[in-house]
Design an enzyme around this catalytic site. Structure first.
Site, PDB file in Angstrom:
ATOM      1  N   GLU A   1       0.748  -1.292   0.007  1.00  0.00           N
ATOM      2  CA  GLU A   1       0.068  -0.100  -0.033  1.00  0.00           C
ATOM      3  C   GLU A   1       1.002   1.347   0.017  1.00  0.00           C
ATOM      4  OE1 GLU A   1      -2.774  -1.321   3.433  1.00  0.00           O
ATOM      5  OE2 GLU A   1      -4.152  -0.740   2.003  1.00  0.00           O
TER       6      GLU A   1
ATOM      7  N   GLU B   1      -3.278  -9.945   3.557  1.00  0.00           N
ATOM      8  CA  GLU B   1      -4.517  -9.640   4.633  1.00  0.00           C
ATOM      9  C   GLU B   1      -5.465 -10.749   4.391  1.00  0.00           C
ATOM     10  OE1 GLU B   1      -2.809  -7.756   2.410  1.00  0.00           O
ATOM     11  OE2 GLU B   1      -2.672  -5.684   3.558  1.00  0.00           O
TER      12      GLU B   1
HETATM   13  C1  1HE Z   1       6.809  -8.619  11.902  1.00  0.00           C
HETATM   14  C2  1HE Z   1       5.932  -8.481  10.689  1.00  0.00           C
HETATM   15  C3  1HE Z   1       4.793  -7.802  11.030  1.00  0.00           C
HETATM   16  C4  1HE Z   1       7.869  -9.757  10.498  1.00  0.00           C
HETATM   17  N1  1HE Z   1       4.242  -7.169  12.001  1.00  0.00           N
HETATM   18  N2  1HE Z   1       6.125  -8.278  13.015  1.00  0.00           N
HETATM   19  N3  1HE Z   1       2.132  -8.631   7.166  1.00  0.00           N
HETATM   20  C5  1HE Z   1       2.376  -9.929   6.892  1.00  0.00           C
HETATM   21  O1  1HE Z   1       1.353 -10.741   7.148  1.00  0.00           O
HETATM   22  C6  1HE Z   1       3.746 -10.179   6.328  1.00  0.00           C
HETATM   23  C7  1HE Z   1       4.294 -10.990   7.760  1.00  0.00           C
HETATM   24  N4  1HE Z   1       5.671 -11.210   7.597  1.00  0.00           N
HETATM   25  C8  1HE Z   1       6.245 -11.988   6.818  1.00  0.00           C
HETATM   26  O2  1HE Z   1       5.394 -13.028   6.191  1.00  0.00           O
HETATM   27  C9  1HE Z   1       7.912 -12.225   6.950  1.00  0.00           C
HETATM   28  O3  1HE Z   1       8.194 -11.696   7.981  1.00  0.00           O
HETATM   29  C10 1HE Z   1       8.542 -11.607   5.670  1.00  0.00           C
HETATM   30  C11 1HE Z   1       8.285 -12.605   4.511  1.00  0.00           C
HETATM   31  C12 1HE Z   1       8.471 -10.209   5.576  1.00  0.00           C
HETATM   32  C13 1HE Z   1      10.062 -11.738   6.209  1.00  0.00           C
HETATM   33  O4  1HE Z   1      10.522 -13.006   6.332  1.00  0.00           O
HETATM   34  P1  1HE Z   1      11.900 -13.244   7.190  1.00  0.00           P
HETATM   35  O5  1HE Z   1      11.819 -14.505   7.296  1.00  0.00           O
HETATM   36  O6  1HE Z   1      12.873 -12.397   6.503  1.00  0.00           O
HETATM   37  O7  1HE Z   1      11.661 -12.704   8.772  1.00  0.00           O
HETATM   38  P2  1HE Z   1      10.730 -13.159  10.007  1.00  0.00           P
HETATM   39  O8  1HE Z   1      11.732 -14.176  10.443  1.00  0.00           O
HETATM   40  O9  1HE Z   1       9.315 -13.593   9.563  1.00  0.00           O
HETATM   41  O10 1HE Z   1      10.268 -11.966  10.986  1.00  0.00           O
HETATM   42  C14 1HE Z   1      11.508 -11.330  11.478  1.00  0.00           C
HETATM   43  C15 1HE Z   1      10.889 -10.679  12.781  1.00  0.00           C
HETATM   44  O11 1HE Z   1       9.969  -9.388  12.309  1.00  0.00           O
HETATM   45  C16 1HE Z   1      10.078 -11.548  13.615  1.00  0.00           C
HETATM   46  O12 1HE Z   1       9.948 -10.885  14.993  1.00  0.00           O
HETATM   47  P3  1HE Z   1      10.706 -11.884  16.015  1.00  0.00           P
HETATM   48  O13 1HE Z   1      10.656 -10.716  17.274  1.00  0.00           O
HETATM   49  O14 1HE Z   1      10.465 -12.988  16.045  1.00  0.00           O
HETATM   50  O15 1HE Z   1      12.462 -11.550  15.476  1.00  0.00           O
HETATM   51  C17 1HE Z   1       8.626 -11.263  13.032  1.00  0.00           C
HETATM   52  O16 1HE Z   1       7.727 -11.648  14.059  1.00  0.00           O
HETATM   53  C18 1HE Z   1       8.687  -9.659  12.660  1.00  0.00           C
HETATM   54  N5  1HE Z   1       7.671  -9.480  11.831  1.00  0.00           N
HETATM   55  N6  1HE Z   1       6.755  -9.165   9.860  1.00  0.00           N
HETATM   56  C19 1HE Z   1       5.032  -7.581  13.271  1.00  0.00           C
HETATM   57  N7  1HE Z   1       3.992  -7.524   9.804  1.00  0.00           N
HETATM   58  C20 1HE Z   1      -3.257  -0.797   6.700  1.00  0.00           C
HETATM   59  S1  1HE Z   1      -3.862  -2.515   6.837  1.00  0.00           S
HETATM   60  C21 1HE Z   1      -2.443  -3.276   6.276  1.00  0.00           C
HETATM   61  C22 1HE Z   1      -2.677  -4.576   6.665  1.00  0.00           C
HETATM   62  C23 1HE Z   1      -1.483  -5.401   6.363  1.00  0.00           C
HETATM   63  O17 1HE Z   1      -0.413  -4.973   6.018  1.00  0.00           O
HETATM   64  S2  1HE Z   1      -1.554  -7.022   6.840  1.00  0.00           S
HETATM   65  C24 1HE Z   1      -0.136  -7.821   6.249  1.00  0.00           C
HETATM   66  C25 1HE Z   1       0.910  -7.959   7.319  1.00  0.00           C
END
Ligand code: 1HE
Length: 258
Positions: A111, A131
């Site tokens: 977005e 989402e």
């Molecule tokens: C996060 C987030 C997040 C990572 N919010 N903490 N977005 C998503 O559903 C995407 C979610 N994220 C992923 O699918 C993956 O993290 C990635 C593909 C982006 C990257 O993967 P990777 O293997 O490099 O990293 P990771 O091990 O998954 O994440 C590293 C850390 O970042 C981990 O935290 P940690 O404390 O365990 O180290 C994750 O929890 C954290 N992290 N993404 C919070 N999104 C206005 S409305 C909009 C609506 C949306 O955007 S919904 C989609 C949300």
């Protein structure tokens, strides 16, 4: 908020706005969204274009899911409207914005990217709208902006099935206008932004503010709006000077592309 989570650096006529939360894949907390809004509101008059990018392996993982809590309908409405206001500052501010993309450009990250005027993607870029699988909906303007890039059918598919597009398909379909080798997105975005910053400011403003409105207007209204903005743009002293420069051999010609 920690200043460091959003870095703003002025490099001549280009301001670089960098998401700098790599340990959370640049997930957009409320504070980070508001900081982006503030950064765009505070752009100095010397800025002619902005480059936005993300530190670390990914451009942006979207909404900070750790902040999702029970919201009633009114709170949810205001939360989404907060995103709209912030991303409107990006899209409808004073100067064009070039996004330098790499890695994940997902959910709210897509977005944010779609609020920019030009997107440059490197070969590691991938696009998704998780989402659907998180049980939520886009709330940062995605349902308005993303179909304009790739069409409603593709966006529906991404949200319904979790489909992910890679960098090559993303450029072919219209997510990005430029595709570059791994690690090259920032340099290419800077080069484009520097070029954009040399345009007449009124031309840039017209492209940001008039063109998208004209595209949404019925043809007859669009033609009229076009005439109005064209007459305003060409009446600026800078436009007259640029045309004179060309006619008197001082300005570059259009060159054939490679
Ligand atoms: C996060 C987030 C997040 C990572 N919010 N903490 N977005 C998503 O559903 C995407 C979610 N994220 C992923 O699918 C993956 O993290 C990635 C593909 C982006 C990257 O993967 P990777 O293997 O490099 O990293 P990771 O091990 O998954 O994440 C590293 C850390 O970042 C981990 O935290 P940690 O404390 O365990 O180290 C994750 O929890 C954290 N992290 N993404 C919070 N999104 C206005 S409305 C909009 C609506 C949306 O955007 S919904 C989609 C949300």
């Amino acid at each position: 908020m920690s200043q460091a989570e959003l870095q703003v650096e002025h490099q001549g006529a280009v301001t670089v706005v960098r998401l700098n939360r790599p340990s959370k894949r640049n997930a957009l907390s409320d504070r980070l969204v508001l900081a982006i809004q503030e950064a765009f509101l505070q752009l100095p008059a010397t800025t002619g274009a902005v480059v936005i990018d993300g530190a670390g392996e990914h451009f942006c993982a979207g909404l900070d899911l750790s902040e999702i809590r029970e919201r009633d309908a009114v709170e949810g409405l205001h939360h989404s409207r907060m995103w709209h206001k912030a991303l409107n500052e990006v899209e409808q501010g004073r100067v064009p914005v070039v996004a330098a993309l790499h890695g994940a450009v997902v959910g709210g990250g897509l977005e944010l990217a779609s609020a920019c005027h030009i997107r440059v993607a490197d070969a590691t870029t991938f696009y998704a709208l998780p989402e659907g699988s998180r049980g939520i909906f886009v709330g940062g303007g995605g349902s308005v902006r993303i179909p304009r890039l790739v069409g409603t059918a593709r966006m529906s598919d991404m949200m319904l099935t979790g489909r992910v597009y890679n960098a090559v398909d993303g450029e072919r379909l219209g997510f990005a206008q430029y595709l570059v080798d791994e690690g090259q997105a920032f340099d290419k975005a800077m080069a484009l932004a520097q070029r954009i910053a040399t345009n007449a400011p009124l031309t840039n403003y017209a492209l940001m503010h008039a063109l998208p409105r004209i595209a949404d207007q019925p043809s007859d209204h669009g033609f009229f709006t076009e005439s109005l903005i064209a007459s305003i743009a060409q009446s600026a002293p800078e436009a007259k000077q640029r045309v004179r420069d060309f006619l008197e051999g001082r300005a570059g010609k259009v060159q054939k592309s490679d």
